[in-house]
Design a protein around this motif. Structure first.
Motif, PDB file in Angstrom:
ATOM      1  N   GLY A  46       0.781  -1.232   0.000  1.00 40.96           N
ATOM      2  CA  GLY A  46       0.000   0.000   0.000  1.00 40.96           C
ATOM      3  C   GLY A  46       0.810   1.277   0.000  1.00 40.96           C
ATOM      4  N   LEU A  47       2.133   1.165  -0.104  1.00 42.03           N
ATOM      5  CA  LEU A  47       2.980   2.358  -0.147  1.00 42.03           C
ATOM      6  C   LEU A  47       2.971   2.975  -1.543  1.00 42.03           C
ATOM      7  CD1 LEU A  47       5.815   0.871   2.005  1.00 42.03           C
ATOM      8  CD2 LEU A  47       4.845   3.112   2.455  1.00 42.03           C
ATOM      9  N   ALA A  48       3.079   4.298  -1.595  1.00 36.95           N
ATOM     10  CA  ALA A  48       3.146   5.001  -2.877  1.00 36.95           C
ATOM     11  C   ALA A  48       4.555   4.844  -3.441  1.00 36.95           C
ATOM     12  CB  ALA A  48       2.822   6.476  -2.688  1.00 36.95           C
ATOM     13  N   VAL A  49       4.673   4.239  -4.611  1.00 38.56           N
ATOM     14  CA  VAL A  49       5.970   3.979  -5.224  1.00 38.56           C
ATOM     15  C   VAL A  49       6.018   4.610  -6.610  1.00 38.56           C
ATOM     16  CG1 VAL A  49       7.575   2.210  -6.050  1.00 38.56           C
ATOM     17  CG2 VAL A  49       6.214   1.787  -3.984  1.00 38.56           C
ATOM     18  N   ILE A  50       7.073   5.382  -6.850  1.00 33.94           N
ATOM     19  CA  ILE A  50       7.326   5.920  -8.187  1.00 33.94           C
ATOM     20  C   ILE A  50       8.606   5.274  -8.706  1.00 33.94           C
ATOM     21  CG2 ILE A  50       7.961   7.957  -9.542  1.00 33.94           C
ATOM     22  CD1 ILE A  50       6.225   9.642  -7.767  1.00 33.94           C
ATOM     23  N   CYS A  51       8.530   4.692  -9.883  1.00 32.17           N
ATOM     24  CA  CYS A  51       9.685   4.020 -10.490  1.00 32.17           C
ATOM     25  C   CYS A  51      10.303   4.932 -11.548  1.00 32.17           C
ATOM     26  CB  CYS A  51       9.235   2.698 -11.113  1.00 32.17           C
ATOM     27  SG  CYS A  51      10.537   1.862 -12.047  1.00 32.17           S
ATOM     28  N   ALA A  52      11.558   5.285 -11.353  1.00 24.21           N
ATOM     29  CA  ALA A  52      12.241   6.196 -12.281  1.00 24.21           C
ATOM     30  C   ALA A  52      12.298   5.615 -13.689  1.00 24.21           C
ATOM     31  CB  ALA A  52      13.654   6.497 -11.773  1.00 24.21           C
ATOM     32  N   ASP A  53      12.527   4.309 -13.811  1.00 25.46           N
ATOM     33  CA  ASP A  53      12.601   3.688 -15.135  1.00 25.46           C
ATOM     34  C   ASP A  53      11.285   3.837 -15.891  1.00 25.46           C
ATOM     35  OD1 ASP A  53      15.229   2.956 -14.822  1.00 25.46           O
ATOM     36  OD2 ASP A  53      14.795   0.904 -14.208  1.00 25.46           O
ATOM     37  N   LYS A  54      10.169   3.714 -15.174  1.00 22.17           N
ATOM     38  CA  LYS A  54       8.857   3.873 -15.810  1.00 22.17           C
ATOM     39  C   LYS A  54       8.624   5.322 -16.234  1.00 22.17           C
ATOM     40  CE  LYS A  54       6.601  -0.036 -13.523  1.00 22.17           C
ATOM     41  NZ  LYS A  54       5.535  -0.449 -12.568  1.00 22.17           N
ATOM     42  N   LEU A  55       9.113   6.260 -15.423  1.00 27.51           N
ATOM     43  CA  LEU A  55       9.003   7.670 -15.793  1.00 27.51           C
ATOM     44  C   LEU A  55       9.785   7.951 -17.074  1.00 27.51           C
ATOM     45  CD1 LEU A  55       9.391   9.651 -12.425  1.00 27.51           C
ATOM     46  CD2 LEU A  55       7.289   8.860 -13.531  1.00 27.51           C
ATOM     47  N   VAL A  56      10.982   7.381 -17.163  1.00 27.34           N
ATOM     48  CA  VAL A  56      11.817   7.584 -18.354  1.00 27.34           C
ATOM     49  C   VAL A  56      11.115   7.043 -19.598  1.00 27.34           C
ATOM     50  CG1 VAL A  56      13.963   6.888 -19.491  1.00 27.34           C
ATOM     51  CG2 VAL A  56      14.018   7.677 -17.124  1.00 27.34           C
ATOM     52  N   LYS A  57      10.512   5.861 -19.461  1.00 29.47           N
ATOM     53  CA  LYS A  57       9.776   5.277 -20.596  1.00 29.47           C
ATOM     54  C   LYS A  57       8.633   6.188 -21.027  1.00 29.47           C
ATOM     55  CE  LYS A  57      10.840   0.437 -19.584  1.00 29.47           C
ATOM     56  NZ  LYS A  57      10.315  -0.878 -19.119  1.00 29.47           N
ATOM     57  N   GLU A  58       7.978   6.790 -20.047  1.00 31.09           N
ATOM     58  CA  GLU A  58       6.880   7.712 -20.351  1.00 31.09           C
ATOM     59  C   GLU A  58       7.400   8.952 -21.071  1.00 31.09           C
ATOM     60  OE1 GLU A  58       3.453  10.187 -17.881  1.00 31.09           O
ATOM     61  OE2 GLU A  58       4.286   8.343 -16.998  1.00 31.09           O
ATOM     62  N   VAL A  59       8.533   9.467 -20.603  1.00 33.56           N
ATOM     63  CA  VAL A  59       9.116  10.657 -21.224  1.00 33.56           C
ATOM     64  C   VAL A  59       9.507  10.374 -22.679  1.00 33.56           C
ATOM     65  CG1 VAL A  59      11.107  12.217 -21.197  1.00 33.56           C
ATOM     66  CG2 VAL A  59       9.906  11.704 -19.071  1.00 33.56           C
ATOM     67  N   TYR A  60      10.014   9.164 -22.930  1.00 30.99           N
ATOM     68  CA  TYR A  60      10.400   8.810 -24.299  1.00 30.99           C
ATOM     69  C   TYR A  60       9.203   8.835 -25.251  1.00 30.99           C
ATOM     70  CZ  TYR A  60      15.353   7.586 -24.000  1.00 30.99           C
ATOM     71  OH  TYR A  60      16.729   7.649 -23.899  1.00 30.99           O
ATOM     72  N   GLN A  61       8.007   8.658 -24.711  1.00 37.49           N
ATOM     73  CA  GLN A  61       6.809   8.646 -25.556  1.00 37.49           C
ATOM     74  C   GLN A  61       6.182  10.038 -25.714  1.00 37.49           C
ATOM     75  OE1 GLN A  61       6.283   5.870 -27.191  1.00 37.49           O
ATOM     76  NE2 GLN A  61       7.946   4.968 -25.996  1.00 37.49           N
ATOM     77  N   SER A  62       6.748  11.036 -25.036  1.00 34.67           N
ATOM     78  CA  SER A  62       6.169  12.374 -25.112  1.00 34.67           C
ATOM     79  C   SER A  62       6.386  12.987 -26.496  1.00 34.67           C
ATOM     80  CB  SER A  62       6.781  13.287 -24.041  1.00 34.67           C
ATOM     81  OG  SER A  62       8.097  13.671 -24.417  1.00 34.67           O
ATOM     82  N   GLN A  63       5.496  13.896 -26.862  1.00 35.54           N
ATOM     83  CA  GLN A  63       5.609  14.545 -28.176  1.00 35.54           C
ATOM     84  C   GLN A  63       6.886  15.357 -28.274  1.00 35.54           C
ATOM     85  OE1 GLN A  63       3.271  13.793 -30.589  1.00 35.54           O
ATOM     86  NE2 GLN A  63       4.897  14.649 -31.888  1.00 35.54           N
ATOM     87  N   LYS A  64       7.290  15.965 -27.155  1.00 36.94           N
ATOM     88  CA  LYS A  64       8.524  16.759 -27.143  1.00 36.94           C
ATOM     89  C   LYS A  64       9.731  15.890 -27.499  1.00 36.94           C
ATOM     90  CE  LYS A  64      11.371  19.727 -24.172  1.00 36.94           C
ATOM     91  NZ  LYS A  64      11.499  20.379 -22.840  1.00 36.94           N
ATOM     92  N   THR A  65       9.784  14.694 -26.929  1.00 33.45           N
ATOM     93  CA  THR A  65      10.896  13.780 -27.211  1.00 33.45           C
ATOM     94  C   THR A  65      10.864  13.318 -28.663  1.00 33.45           C
ATOM     95  OG1 THR A  65      10.939  13.009 -24.910  1.00 33.45           O
ATOM     96  CG2 THR A  65      11.986  11.599 -26.555  1.00 33.45           C
TER      97      THR A  65
END
Length: 208
Positions: A46-65
């Motif tokens: 139940g802890l809030a977890v943010i995964c940096a690798d998943k964030l990077v994958k999301e950034v790679y899909q951004s229109q800016k990238t």
């Protein structure tokens, strides 16, 4: 609900990573030490977890990238999708390209991180699962640093089995990272994952 004991809260919102309101625990480790396993266990609790690798994958899909890569390195795009094998080839073959792509990706991380953070609706604690915690100096921006540890020979054995690679290649991959023993020495807390299951007892004692 988990709450961090007061003695482990070392930052104010102003001095914390992206100025978030709740304490942040930086979770790191080396390849094949079991960091992702620990991260999943904590998320299941139940802890809030943010995964940096998943964030990077999301950034790679951004229109800016996509637009930047299309403008500067069109060969890495195939039908408007990134061909990561070609991107890696360029990335590791030219230091200037590597620096440019890293700058592009990391410039978008704050916004992507905060979007994920706000999706948790005011968490009491945040776990940031980030491989390069110490390498990028992020350890100075979190309240507590935690390394998922196993001896390097165990790490080596797991990597060979997991990825089906040679010992030579596995040693080469591990050598490119900060040594796991060094990460452990820099950490406030160590999660021993030498056996079949990670030992979370010491880590969970940080919570009320």
């Amino acid at each position: 609900m988990f709450t961090l004991k007061q003695q482990f809260i070392s930052k104010t919102p102003e001095s914390r990573l992206y100025q978030v309101d709740c304490p942040v625990i930086g979770l790191t480790g080396g390849i094949a030490t079991g960091k992702s396993t620990v991260s999943k266990i904590l998320e299941d609790k139940g802890l809030a977890v943010i995964c940096a690798d998943k964030l990077v994958k999301e950034v790679y899909q951004s229109q800016k990238t996509i637009d930047h890569l299309k403008s500067h390195y069109p060969s890495v795009l195939k039908a408007k999708e990134i061909d990561f094998s070609k991107l890696r080839e360029l990335f590791f073959g030219d230091k200037k390209i590597q620096e440019d792509v890293e700058k592009l990706i990391y410039s978008q991380m704050p916004e992507t991180f905060l979007k994920k953070y706000h999706s948790f609706k005011d968490p009491q604690i945040l776990i940031y699962d980030v491989p390069l915690l110490f390498e990028k100096g992020l350890d100075k921006l979190v309240d507590v640093t935690v390394t998922v540890y196993c001896p390097v020979e165990v790490q080596l054995e797991r990597l060979i089995i997991r990825d089906g690679i040679s010992e030579e290649l596995a040693r080469n991959i591990i050598s490119k990272q900060m040594p796991i023993d060094e990460k452990a020495k820099k950490s406030d807390i160590i999660i021993d994952n030498s056996q079949k299951q990670p030992n979370l007892v010491h880590f969970l004692n940080c919570f009320l």
